[in-house]
Design an enzyme around this catalytic site. Structure first.
Site, PDB file in Angstrom:
ATOM      1  N   GLY A  48      81.445 -15.399  66.010  1.00 23.77           N
ATOM      2  CA  GLY A  48      82.777 -16.525  65.722  1.00 23.77           C
ATOM      3  C   GLY A  48      84.123 -16.120  65.981  1.00 23.77           C
ATOM      4  O   GLY A  48      84.402 -14.796  66.061  1.00 23.77           O
ATOM      5  N   ASN A  60      81.551 -15.289  70.780  1.00 23.16           N
ATOM      6  CA  ASN A  60      81.639 -16.737  70.432  1.00 23.16           C
ATOM      7  C   ASN A  60      80.973 -17.704  71.151  1.00 23.16           C
ATOM      8  O   ASN A  60      80.884 -17.356  72.443  1.00 23.16           O
ATOM      9  CB  ASN A  60      83.266 -17.038  70.292  1.00 23.16           C
ATOM     10  CG  ASN A  60      83.330 -18.212  69.602  1.00 23.16           C
ATOM     11  OD1 ASN A  60      82.960 -18.595  68.128  1.00 23.16           O
ATOM     12  ND2 ASN A  60      84.005 -19.096  69.991  1.00 23.16           N
ATOM     13  N   ARG A  61      80.261 -18.785  70.638  1.00 32.73           N
ATOM     14  CA  ARG A  61      79.756 -19.861  71.449  1.00 32.73           C
ATOM     15  C   ARG A  61      80.565 -20.348  72.477  1.00 32.73           C
ATOM     16  O   ARG A  61      80.245 -20.472  73.882  1.00 32.73           O
ATOM     17  CB  ARG A  61      79.403 -21.130  70.492  1.00 32.73           C
ATOM     18  CG  ARG A  61      78.846 -22.203  71.229  1.00 32.73           C
ATOM     19  CD  ARG A  61      78.465 -23.344  70.283  1.00 32.73           C
ATOM     20  NE  ARG A  61      79.659 -23.758  69.516  1.00 32.73           N
ATOM     21  CZ  ARG A  61      79.506 -24.794  68.785  1.00 32.73           C
ATOM     22  NH1 ARG A  61      78.317 -25.335  68.323  1.00 32.73           N
ATOM     23  NH2 ARG A  61      80.755 -25.213  68.213  1.00 32.73           N
ATOM     24  N   ASP A  88      93.050 -12.967  52.871  1.00 28.96           N
ATOM     25  CA  ASP A  88      91.813 -13.472  53.180  1.00 28.96           C
ATOM     26  C   ASP A  88      90.982 -12.154  53.802  1.00 28.96           C
ATOM     27  O   ASP A  88      89.916 -11.528  53.444  1.00 28.96           O
ATOM     28  CB  ASP A  88      91.546 -14.534  54.008  1.00 28.96           C
ATOM     29  CG  ASP A  88      91.630 -15.831  53.528  1.00 28.96           C
ATOM     30  OD1 ASP A  88      91.375 -16.070  52.174  1.00 28.96           O
ATOM     31  OD2 ASP A  88      91.962 -16.876  54.175  1.00 28.96           O
ATOM     32  N   ASN A 102      97.502 -18.039  52.959  1.00 31.00           N
ATOM     33  CA  ASN A 102      96.485 -18.638  51.969  1.00 31.00           C
ATOM     34  C   ASN A 102      97.132 -18.224  50.360  1.00 31.00           C
ATOM     35  O   ASN A 102      96.733 -18.835  49.482  1.00 31.00           O
ATOM     36  CB  ASN A 102      95.034 -17.934  51.924  1.00 31.00           C
ATOM     37  CG  ASN A 102      95.083 -16.611  51.491  1.00 31.00           C
ATOM     38  OD1 ASN A 102      95.817 -15.630  51.828  1.00 31.00           O
ATOM     39  ND2 ASN A 102      94.068 -16.590  50.890  1.00 31.00           N
ATOM     40  N   GLY A 131      89.691 -19.231  62.558  1.00 26.77           N
ATOM     41  CA  GLY A 131      90.845 -18.220  61.904  1.00 26.77           C
ATOM     42  C   GLY A 131      90.296 -17.387  60.761  1.00 26.77           C
ATOM     43  O   GLY A 131      90.878 -16.143  60.678  1.00 26.77           O
ATOM     44  N   LYS A 167      96.180 -24.086  55.781  1.00 28.29           N
ATOM     45  CA  LYS A 167      96.754 -22.551  56.044  1.00 28.29           C
ATOM     46  C   LYS A 167      98.000 -22.318  57.168  1.00 28.29           C
ATOM     47  O   LYS A 167      98.464 -21.596  57.072  1.00 28.29           O
ATOM     48  CB  LYS A 167      95.630 -21.640  56.244  1.00 28.29           C
ATOM     49  CG  LYS A 167      94.569 -21.532  54.987  1.00 28.29           C
ATOM     50  CD  LYS A 167      93.548 -20.391  55.210  1.00 28.29           C
ATOM     51  CE  LYS A 167      92.618 -20.593  54.343  1.00 28.29           C
ATOM     52  NZ  LYS A 167      91.431 -19.573  54.205  1.00 28.29           N
ATOM     53  N   TYR A 174      79.794 -18.474  51.104  1.00 26.84           N
ATOM     54  CA  TYR A 174      79.184 -17.900  49.467  1.00 26.84           C
ATOM     55  C   TYR A 174      78.297 -18.840  48.874  1.00 26.84           C
ATOM     56  O   TYR A 174      77.964 -18.569  47.702  1.00 26.84           O
ATOM     57  CB  TYR A 174      80.521 -17.352  48.790  1.00 26.84           C
ATOM     58  CG  TYR A 174      81.642 -18.429  48.366  1.00 26.84           C
ATOM     59  CD1 TYR A 174      82.583 -18.466  49.116  1.00 26.84           C
ATOM     60  CD2 TYR A 174      81.211 -19.017  47.187  1.00 26.84           C
ATOM     61  CE1 TYR A 174      83.754 -19.235  49.014  1.00 26.84           C
ATOM     62  CE2 TYR A 174      82.527 -20.146  47.051  1.00 26.84           C
ATOM     63  CZ  TYR A 174      83.451 -20.079  47.663  1.00 26.84           C
ATOM     64  OH  TYR A 174      84.670 -20.830  47.376  1.00 26.84           O
ATOM     65  N   LEU A 224      86.088 -22.835  43.292  1.00 27.12           N
ATOM     66  CA  LEU A 224      86.021 -21.755  42.209  1.00 27.12           C
ATOM     67  C   LEU A 224      87.302 -21.248  41.829  1.00 27.12           C
ATOM     68  O   LEU A 224      87.110 -20.175  40.739  1.00 27.12           O
ATOM     69  CB  LEU A 224      84.747 -21.020  42.147  1.00 27.12           C
ATOM     70  CG  LEU A 224      83.429 -21.622  42.261  1.00 27.12           C
ATOM     71  CD1 LEU A 224      82.249 -20.638  42.634  1.00 27.12           C
ATOM     72  CD2 LEU A 224      83.168 -22.252  40.986  1.00 27.12           C
ATOM     73  N   SER A 225      88.204 -21.263  42.607  1.00 25.07           N
ATOM     74  CA  SER A 225      89.565 -20.684  42.244  1.00 25.07           C
ATOM     75  C   SER A 225      90.038 -20.997  41.019  1.00 25.07           C
ATOM     76  O   SER A 225      90.627 -19.877  40.224  1.00 25.07           O
ATOM     77  CB  SER A 225      90.689 -20.869  43.221  1.00 25.07           C
ATOM     78  OG  SER A 225      90.047 -20.490  44.767  1.00 25.07           O
TER      79      SER A 225
HETATM   80  P1  ATR Z   1      87.163 -21.106  60.611  1.00 27.31           P
HETATM   81  O1  ATR Z   1      88.769 -21.352  61.109  1.00 27.31           O
HETATM   82  O2  ATR Z   1      86.889 -21.242  59.096  1.00 27.31           O
HETATM   83  O3  ATR Z   1      86.768 -19.860  61.002  1.00 27.31           O
HETATM   84  P2  ATR Z   1      86.662 -22.872  62.957  1.00 27.31           P
HETATM   85  O4  ATR Z   1      87.844 -22.403  63.474  1.00 27.31           O
HETATM   86  O5  ATR Z   1      86.169 -24.147  62.670  1.00 27.31           O
HETATM   87  O6  ATR Z   1      86.482 -22.041  61.393  1.00 27.31           O
HETATM   88  O7  ATR Z   1      85.300 -21.932  63.582  1.00 27.31           O
HETATM   89  C1  ATR Z   1      84.130 -22.018  63.238  1.00 27.31           C
HETATM   90  C2  ATR Z   1      83.324 -21.080  64.215  1.00 27.31           C
HETATM   91  O8  ATR Z   1      81.932 -21.657  64.073  1.00 27.31           O
HETATM   92  C3  ATR Z   1      83.860 -21.023  65.672  1.00 27.31           C
HETATM   93  O9  ATR Z   1      83.596 -19.578  66.159  1.00 27.31           O
HETATM   94  C4  ATR Z   1      82.657 -21.717  66.279  1.00 27.31           C
HETATM   95  O10 ATR Z   1      82.516 -21.675  67.907  1.00 27.31           O
HETATM   96  P3  ATR Z   1      83.191 -22.408  68.741  1.00 27.31           P
HETATM   97  O11 ATR Z   1      84.642 -21.939  68.978  1.00 27.31           O
HETATM   98  O12 ATR Z   1      82.353 -22.427  70.068  1.00 27.31           O
HETATM   99  O13 ATR Z   1      83.248 -23.901  68.262  1.00 27.31           O
HETATM  100  C5  ATR Z   1      81.433 -21.339  65.509  1.00 27.31           C
HETATM  101  N1  ATR Z   1      80.338 -22.426  65.536  1.00 27.31           N
HETATM  102  C6  ATR Z   1      80.201 -23.627  64.873  1.00 27.31           C
HETATM  103  N2  ATR Z   1      79.029 -24.316  65.196  1.00 27.31           N
HETATM  104  C7  ATR Z   1      78.310 -23.433  65.633  1.00 27.31           C
HETATM  105  C8  ATR Z   1      77.176 -23.148  66.556  1.00 27.31           C
HETATM  106  N3  ATR Z   1      76.257 -24.210  66.254  1.00 27.31           N
HETATM  107  N4  ATR Z   1      76.406 -22.250  66.946  1.00 27.31           N
HETATM  108  C9  ATR Z   1      77.455 -21.117  67.362  1.00 27.31           C
HETATM  109  N5  ATR Z   1      78.796 -21.081  66.643  1.00 27.31           N
HETATM  110  C10 ATR Z   1      79.206 -22.127  66.039  1.00 27.31           C
END
Ligand code: ATR
Length: 288
Positions: free
Chosen positions: A132, A156-157, A107, A92, A135, A71, A230, A21-22
């Site tokens: 999470g 984070n996972r 951002d 960005n 980035g 980026k 969003y 939408l930019s």
């Molecule tokens: P961005 O740079 O846009 O933030 P990214 O680097 O792909 O995107 O990060 C995605 C985030 O979503 C990560 O923190 C990822 O956790 P991992 O580092 O463990 O991969 C998290 N994520 C993705 N799927 C997930 C899930 N099912 N449950 C929990 N966290 C998840």
């Protein structure tokens, strides 16, 4: 009405860019301020980013936005980088200057602007819970620390990614207290009751259906819950937070304010924020 002459271009470079939408927001703003520029988007594979940026200054381009996954790719191509770019190693928003490309990252600062402008919320001295460690989490955690956040917890996972992120952030912002841990129910329960702000930055919810489980009832009643996604306008995560009686702010607000900051960098003028907000909310079918 006669066609306006176009005297400059601004580009969105990413992969994919089709649904962005930019162009709508920026072209509406240019038209509103009678700036004779046009905002265009181009979907580029990684190998074409460098050649594209090299020819850009000779084409009448004044700037560009860069989105996923480029980026980080553009950073070594910059003649100058802002502190935000140095810390996040991602840009960005680029401005074409005589010296070459000048890189910014709007951002994180856009996220903080959104908190202040849309939710009347100030990060100073607050405790933040970030879900999470990609980035987006890095940019937002950095901007919150710059705005004076007192303590930030990154869950984070994959815990090693959270630890690595926090090591980098601690070096850049030693005055903020940093913690990192695994994103598991036990930790959510432990940190939720101390958190003033929750920032959902994981990709869970991008499909419009899945939701990260979260104990919203354990948050302080005045805590604010945000999601960087969003589309849909209200994610399942935010809906659950709202149903638990917590204030929420959707990803549209960060998107709007990063765009407003980009506009200011290219034009050196204050962005027509009301006009930009209106056109974005309409495009997202936001409830009135
Ligand atoms: P961005 O740079 O846009 O933030 P990214 O680097 O792909 O995107 O990060 C995605 C985030 O979503 C990560 O923190 C990822 O956790 P991992 O580092 O463990 O991969 C998290 N994520 C993705 N799927 C997930 C899930 N099912 N449950 C929990 N966290 C998840």
């Amino acid at each position: 009405m006669p066609e306006r002459p176009v005297r400059g271009t601004v580009w969105l470079v990413g992969h994919p860019v089709a649904h962005s939408l930019s162009p709508l927001i920026q072209n509406t703003a240019f038209r509103h301020d009678t700036i004779p520029w046009i905002y265009l988007k181009i979907d580029l594979p990684q190998r074409l980013v460098r050649p594209f940026l090299r020819i850009l200054p000779s084409t009448g381009a004044v700037g560009l936005n860069v989105t996923v996954p480029h980026k980080e790719t553009v950073v070594p191509l910059l003649a100058r980088a802002s502190r935000d770019v140095e810390v996040t190693r991602a840009a960005n928003c680029l401005r074409v200057s005589r010296a070459g490309l000048e890189g910014h990252n709007t951002d994180g600062a856009g996220f903080v602007d959104a908190l202040r402008a849309e939710s009347r919320w100030d990060p100073r001295g607050r405790t933040i819970l970030i879900l999470g460690a990609g980035g987006a989490a890095l940019g937002i955690a950095h901007a919150l620390a710059q705005a004076g956040a007192g303590r930030s917890v990154v869950l984070n996972r994959t815990p090693s990614r959270a630890h690595r992120l926090v090591r980098r952030l601690r070096a850049a912002h030693p005055d903020t207290a940093w913690e990192s841990d695994a994103l598991v129910a036990e930790h959510l329960g432990r940190y939720a009751h101390e958190s003033d702000l929750v920032v959902q930055t994981t990709s869970v919810g991008l499909d419009g259906r899945s939701r990260l489980p979260f104990p919203f009832d354990l948050l302080p009643p005045r805590a604010l819950v945000t999601d960087i996604v969003y589309r849909p306008f209200e994610t399942p995560f935010l809906r659950a937070a709202r149903r638990a009686g917590r204030a929420t702010l959707g990803g549209w607000a960060m998107f709007l304010h990063q765009a407003a900051r980009s506009y200011r960098i290219w034009t050196r003028r204050p962005p027509p924020l009301g006009v930009m907000r209106r056109v974005l909310l309409r495009a997202l079918n936001a409830p009135r």
